[in-house]
Design a protein around this motif. Structure first.
Motif, PDB file in Angstrom:
ATOM      1  N   PRO A 160      35.340  29.361  26.073  1.00  0.00           N
ATOM      2  CA  PRO A 160      33.905  29.688  26.230  1.00  0.00           C
ATOM      3  C   PRO A 160      33.598  28.255  26.910  1.00  0.00           C
ATOM      4  CG  PRO A 160      34.013  28.287  24.296  1.00  0.00           C
ATOM      5  CD  PRO A 160      35.148  29.184  24.707  1.00  0.00           C
ATOM      6  N   ASP A 161      32.879  28.691  27.865  1.00  0.00           N
ATOM      7  CA  ASP A 161      31.760  27.697  29.474  1.00  0.00           C
ATOM      8  C   ASP A 161      30.561  26.623  28.658  1.00  0.00           C
ATOM      9  OD1 ASP A 161      31.175  26.174  31.216  1.00  0.00           O
ATOM     10  OD2 ASP A 161      32.374  27.373  32.815  1.00  0.00           O
ATOM     11  N   PRO A 162      31.127  25.810  28.121  1.00  0.00           N
ATOM     12  CA  PRO A 162      29.090  25.513  27.751  1.00  0.00           C
ATOM     13  C   PRO A 162      28.505  25.563  28.718  1.00  0.00           C
ATOM     14  CG  PRO A 162      31.276  23.436  27.963  1.00  0.00           C
ATOM     15  CD  PRO A 162      31.631  24.998  27.981  1.00  0.00           C
ATOM     16  N   ALA A 208      27.623  28.112  31.035  1.00  0.00           N
ATOM     17  CA  ALA A 208      27.238  28.667  30.776  1.00  0.00           C
ATOM     18  C   ALA A 208      27.101  29.419  29.707  1.00  0.00           C
ATOM     19  CB  ALA A 208      27.325  30.160  32.070  1.00  0.00           C
ATOM     20  N   PRO A 209      26.123  29.965  28.343  1.00  0.00           N
ATOM     21  CA  PRO A 209      26.661  30.650  27.109  1.00  0.00           C
ATOM     22  C   PRO A 209      26.790  31.410  27.697  1.00  0.00           C
ATOM     23  CG  PRO A 209      24.646  28.838  27.221  1.00  0.00           C
ATOM     24  CD  PRO A 209      25.935  28.083  28.836  1.00  0.00           C
ATOM     25  N   GLY A 210      27.720  32.170  27.007  1.00  0.00           N
ATOM     26  CA  GLY A 210      28.099  33.987  26.982  1.00  0.00           C
ATOM     27  C   GLY A 210      29.355  33.755  28.090  1.00  0.00           C
ATOM     28  N   LEU A 211      29.780  33.104  28.708  1.00  0.00           N
ATOM     29  CA  LEU A 211      30.830  32.737  29.764  1.00  0.00           C
ATOM     30  C   LEU A 211      31.730  32.571  29.096  1.00  0.00           C
ATOM     31  CD1 LEU A 211      32.115  33.713  32.860  1.00  0.00           C
ATOM     32  CD2 LEU A 211      31.404  31.348  33.249  1.00  0.00           C
ATOM     33  N   TYR A 212      32.970  33.453  29.207  1.00  0.00           N
ATOM     34  CA  TYR A 212      34.331  32.627  28.500  1.00  0.00           C
ATOM     35  C   TYR A 212      35.721  32.723  29.600  1.00  0.00           C
ATOM     36  CZ  TYR A 212      32.856  33.490  24.287  1.00  0.00           C
ATOM     37  OH  TYR A 212      31.419  33.752  22.986  1.00  0.00           O
ATOM     38  N   HIS A 213      36.501  31.670  29.837  1.00  0.00           N
ATOM     39  CA  HIS A 213      37.809  32.239  31.279  1.00  0.00           C
ATOM     40  C   HIS A 213      38.542  32.050  31.063  1.00  0.00           C
ATOM     41  CE1 HIS A 213      34.820  30.113  33.926  1.00  0.00           C
ATOM     42  NE2 HIS A 213      34.224  29.882  33.288  1.00  0.00           N
ATOM     43  N   ALA A 214      39.762  33.341  31.443  1.00  0.00           N
ATOM     44  CA  ALA A 214      41.219  33.435  30.910  1.00  0.00           C
ATOM     45  C   ALA A 214      41.698  33.456  32.393  1.00  0.00           C
ATOM     46  CB  ALA A 214      40.808  34.526  29.875  1.00  0.00           C
ATOM     47  N   CYS A 215      41.345  32.534  32.747  1.00  0.00           N
ATOM     48  CA  CYS A 215      42.157  32.315  34.494  1.00  0.00           C
ATOM     49  C   CYS A 215      43.384  30.989  34.187  1.00  0.00           C
ATOM     50  CB  CYS A 215      41.596  32.922  35.414  1.00  0.00           C
ATOM     51  SG  CYS A 215      39.753  32.124  35.695  1.00  0.00           S
ATOM     52  N   GLY A 216      43.566  31.224  35.796  1.00  0.00           N
ATOM     53  CA  GLY A 216      44.094  29.672  36.249  1.00  0.00           C
ATOM     54  C   GLY A 216      45.867  29.479  35.745  1.00  0.00           C
ATOM     55  N   HIS A 217      46.417  30.615  34.589  1.00  0.00           N
ATOM     56  CA  HIS A 217      47.897  30.107  34.265  1.00  0.00           C
ATOM     57  C   HIS A 217      48.640  30.270  35.704  1.00  0.00           C
ATOM     58  CE1 HIS A 217      45.675  32.786  31.664  1.00  0.00           C
ATOM     59  NE2 HIS A 217      45.909  32.111  31.063  1.00  0.00           N
ATOM     60  N   GLU A 218      48.488  30.147  36.549  1.00  0.00           N
ATOM     61  CA  GLU A 218      49.562  30.024  37.674  1.00  0.00           C
ATOM     62  C   GLU A 218      50.262  31.009  37.980  1.00  0.00           C
ATOM     63  OE1 GLU A 218      51.836  26.298  40.918  1.00  0.00           O
ATOM     64  OE2 GLU A 218      50.305  26.738  39.112  1.00  0.00           O
ATOM     65  N   GLY A 219      52.022  31.360  37.656  1.00  0.00           N
ATOM     66  CA  GLY A 219      52.777  31.223  37.842  1.00  0.00           C
ATOM     67  C   GLY A 219      53.339  32.472  36.340  1.00  0.00           C
ATOM     68  N   ALA A 220      52.781  31.920  35.148  1.00  0.00           N
ATOM     69  CA  ALA A 220      53.322  32.815  34.324  1.00  0.00           C
ATOM     70  C   ALA A 220      52.267  32.843  33.233  1.00  0.00           C
ATOM     71  CB  ALA A 220      52.818  31.053  33.622  1.00  0.00           C
ATOM     72  N   GLY A 221      51.432  33.775  34.107  1.00  0.00           N
ATOM     73  CA  GLY A 221      50.270  34.590  33.180  1.00  0.00           C
ATOM     74  C   GLY A 221      50.833  35.221  32.709  1.00  0.00           C
ATOM     75  N   ILE A 222      51.936  36.543  33.356  1.00  0.00           N
ATOM     76  CA  ILE A 222      52.362  37.357  32.588  1.00  0.00           C
ATOM     77  C   ILE A 222      52.471  36.736  31.191  1.00  0.00           C
ATOM     78  CG2 ILE A 222      53.878  39.415  32.783  1.00  0.00           C
ATOM     79  CD1 ILE A 222      52.075  39.589  34.506  1.00  0.00           C
ATOM     80  N   GLY A 223      53.426  36.112  31.518  1.00  0.00           N
ATOM     81  CA  GLY A 223      53.765  35.757  29.642  1.00  0.00           C
ATOM     82  C   GLY A 223      52.813  34.920  28.704  1.00  0.00           C
ATOM     83  N   LEU A 224      51.929  34.463  29.532  1.00  0.00           N
ATOM     84  CA  LEU A 224      51.084  33.528  28.543  1.00  0.00           C
ATOM     85  C   LEU A 224      49.932  34.954  28.533  1.00  0.00           C
ATOM     86  CD1 LEU A 224      51.032  30.245  30.549  1.00  0.00           C
ATOM     87  CD2 LEU A 224      51.890  30.580  28.141  1.00  0.00           C
ATOM     88  N   ALA A 225      49.899  36.021  29.117  1.00  0.00           N
ATOM     89  CA  ALA A 225      48.296  36.997  28.797  1.00  0.00           C
ATOM     90  C   ALA A 225      48.275  37.429  27.667  1.00  0.00           C
ATOM     91  CB  ALA A 225      48.678  38.161  29.598  1.00  0.00           C
ATOM     92  N   THR A 226      49.255  37.610  26.166  1.00  0.00           N
ATOM     93  CA  THR A 226      49.283  37.716  25.111  1.00  0.00           C
ATOM     94  C   THR A 226      48.265  36.724  24.386  1.00  0.00           C
ATOM     95  OG1 THR A 226      51.062  37.092  24.567  1.00  0.00           O
ATOM     96  CG2 THR A 226      50.991  39.277  25.125  1.00  0.00           C
TER      97      THR A 226
END
Length: 383
Positions: A329-331, A333-351
């Protein structure tokens, strides 16, 4: 009069991370809408190699996330079968000098203490793992936990398994908020979607979505190329890369960096990476980058000198300055959640990311401490 809710949560971005967020949120009992301006896996995911790695991560929060994600990937592999080309083939990180072998040994020792299986390999044992490697290499470390999937297939199957409503070809133009700043959905070029929660899984465009919500996230694109060979009998058994790759991943340099990463695929072609450079969203073909990939790969596997490369493609990794994704959660902006910025590891870290986002959305205690991944940590550093 308040607007009737469209769903419980809108996930913006139908790459692998967004697909995983939709999957785990839906399985936590939430009504999910997944929206993307393009098709499923139309951005970074579709340009990825599908790496599920622990071998390139030092002890710390990213490695913890990778270990959680690997466990969850194993569960999904049992569910999706061979449809996503999941291969638990392991990785081999090769040292090219005695000094690099010593450094690699120290790195692996720290990983073992954190729960990674890292097996030193020296002498003829290295060629037992990879018979076609160049002669004279001093040794390596074998990482049997490293795996691979076909990322576009994995994202598509995760979306389908989630049961989420998928809205493609819809560009998010604004984030809806109350007068007090709380998020209440998104506006798209096809109409509004009302929800008490929005997940920013927009990858390299994560900064733009954050801005629409009145906050900031310093995501930048980091371009990389992949070379694809003609189909071959399996001659590269593992994901194989030079130890220099780990330093390139951790580098803050904007200049071109290339270290050889070579792996066979279930379909036959060999994939050759990995280059990194920060050039914005420039999609121009880079002959220097591709030449560097080819040169590095043939140094590791001389037989590739006689193999045809049939194409090259590029993608943009979503880079954050401290090389950790923003998750939770982003304090600001209540209600906004972030799930990004994984660089080259996004597939592996997605789950693992999707699982943690679902826990946050349903007010459950997350399996990992989200403090290192806080979206507002960059604001705090600037203060």
């Amino acid at each position: 009069m308040s607007q009737r809710l469209t769903c419980d949560v809108v996930v913006v971005g139908a790459g692998m991370v967004g697909a995983a967020c939709a999957l785990y949120a839906a399985r936590a009992g939430l009504d999910v809408v997944l929206v993307d301006r393009g098709p499923v896996a139309g951005g970074t995911t579709g340009a990825g190699e599908g790496n599920l790695l622990v071998s390139d991560k030092e002890p710390g929060p990213e490695l913890d996330l990778a270990l959680l994600s690997l466990r969850l990937w194993g569960e999904l592999a049992g569910e999706f079968g061979t449809a996503v080309e999941y291969e638990a083939k392991g990785g081999v990180v090769v040292a090219t000098s005695p000094a690099s072998l010593a450094a690699l040994g120290r790195f692996a020792a720290g990983q073992r203490a954190a729960g990674v299986v890292a097996e030193p390999v020296e002498g003829d044992a290295l060629y037992g793992l990879e018979p076609h490697l160049a002669h004279g290499l001093p040794g390596a470390v074998h990482y049997p936990q490293d795996c691979q999937v076909m990322p576009a297939l994995a994202a598509a199957h995760a979306v389908r398994a989630s049961g989420a409503r998928l809205l493609t070809g819809r560009t998010v133009t604004d984030v809806l908020r109350t007068p007090g700043g709380a998020v209440r959905g998104v506006r798209s070029d096809h109409g509004d979607l009302h929800a008490p929660a929005v997940v920013n899984a927009a990858g390299t465009w994560g900064a733009e979505l954050a801005s629409l919500a009145g906050t900031t996230l310093p995501v930048l694109p980091r371009r990389g190329f992949v070379l694809v060979t003609e189909p071959l009998p399996r001659r590269v058994r593992h994901k194989v890369y030079a130890a220099d790759y780990v330093a390139d991943v951790a580098s803050d340099s904007a200049a071109l960096q290339a270290s050889p990463v070579v792996e066979g695929t279930a379909a036959g072609p060999v994939l050759i990476g990995a280059s990194r450079e920060r050039v914005g969203f420039d999609r121009s073909f880079s002959l220097p980058a591709v030449r560097a990939l080819a040169a590095g790969a043939t140094r590791l596997f001389p037989f590739l000198s006689d193999v045809r490369a049939v194409r090259a493609y590029l993608g943009f990794r979503p880079y954050l300055p401290d090389h950790l994704p923003a998750i939770g959660p982003d304090p600001r902006a209540p209600g906004l959640y972030h799930a990004c910025g994984h660089e080259g590891a996004g597939i592996g870290l997605a789950t693992g990311t999707g699982h943690l986002i679902a826990q946050a959305l349903t007010a459950r205690t997350p399996d990992l401490d989200l403090t290192p991944f806080r979206p507002d940590r960059f604001t705090e550093e600037a203060a």
